[in-house]
Design an enzyme around this catalytic site. Structure first.
Site, short mmCIF file in Angstrom:
data_model
loop_
_atom_site.label_atom_id
_atom_site.label_comp_id
_atom_site.label_asym_id
_atom_site.label_seq_id
_atom_site.Cartn_x
_atom_site.Cartn_y
_atom_site.Cartn_z
CD GLU A 141 -2.73 1.02 2.59
OE1 GLU A 141 -3.86 1.55 2.56
OE2 GLU A 141 -2.29 0.43 3.59
CE LYS A 180 -7.55 0.73 3.40
NZ LYS A 180 -6.32 1.37 3.97
CB CYS A 197 -4.21 -1.86 4.39
SG CYS A 197 -3.25 -1.60 5.92
#
Length: 263
Positions: free
Chosen positions: A42, A111, A153
């Protein structure tokens, strides 16, 4: 046909040119060692939030990754790169960009779960929603390694997202991350192995490592995990990469012997 994959671990700071050089060196080394697909962490281009809007507006950024993939003939999953919102939101999206070995951008995942938390570390508070707008769609993409479900993440803490990716046919799951040192030490490997076991998928997790400024430190320990929860390859807490060759037949065997997906 088996496909060798790599998870690349970087220590990205505020110098984008230096970070690009670090990425290219690691991609080149992984390709030389036989990798046909690599996952980058990321925010691999920089961990400096003040530069995210500028990166999102720079249309040469995806072109750089595309050229890198074509140069080394390798699939690149560019962990998370700031990209423009598709609507009028003034914030940016944290986007995982997938490039094939010819340099074509074949998929993008934005995300979904943003890291708005308080952590007992030097930074103390993280509010991704101040800079980022959340995505909405889940994405699975066909690659030479198999069908890959995309995440980034903090998504890792939401098992329902990974179950949905499995329902969409995922055989491998990628988790590019900048997991903090504090949360990573406590939860990183446990969560990754749990996601692998409960979905019966391979998990490819590429994390940032080390200090990025005077306050922010990430955990490292990038790893590749099989559907039984075994770690096939891993890094420690330094810049580098780990390799493995996922065997989809072993995945099919595990799913047949212990069926978790019932009609």
């Amino acid at each position: 046909m088996l496909c060798t994959v790599a998870v690349i671990q970087t220590n990205s700071r505020d110098n984008i040119a230096a970070n690009k050089a670090q990425i290219e060196r690691l991609v080149q080394q992984a390709a030389q060692d036989g990798a046909e697909l690599v996952v980058l962490p990321e925010m691999c281009l920089t961990m400096d939030g003040a530069q995210y809007a500028q990166l999102a507006a720079d249309r040469t950024v995806p072109e750089w990754f595309a050229a890198l993939a074509a140069r080394y003939g390798i699939w690149i999953l560019a962990g998370a790169v700031p990209q423009p919102c598709p609507d009028d939101d003034p914030r940016v999206r944290s986007a995982l960009l997938v490039f094939n070995s010819q340099g074509d951008l074949v998929s993008r995942y934005d995300k979904v779960h943003l890291f708005d938390v308080d952590v007992a570390d030097s930074q103390g508070s993280y509010r991704e929603s101040e800079r980022f707008a959340p995505g909405e769609d889940l994405v699975v993409v066909d690659t030479p390694a198999g069908r890959i479900g995309l995440s980034i993440c903090f998504d890792l803490r939401f098992p329902e997202q990974f179950q949905a990716l499995r329902q969409q046919g995922a055989e491998l799951l990628v988790v590019p991350a900048a997991f903090t040192h504090t949360t990573g030490e406590a939860h990183w490997e446990i969560l990754l192995r749990a996601r692998a076991i409960e979905t019966q998928c391979f998990v490819l997790a590429a994390n940032q490592c080390g200090w990025h400024d005077e306050k922010r430190r990430t955990w490292g320990h990038s790893m590749i995990i099989d559907p039984w929860g075994r770690v096939l390859g891993s890094c420690a807490d330094e810049i580098g990469f780990a390799l493995a060759t996922p065997d989809l037949q072993s995945l099919r065997d595990i799913r047949a012997q212990m069926p978790l997906k019932r009609s």
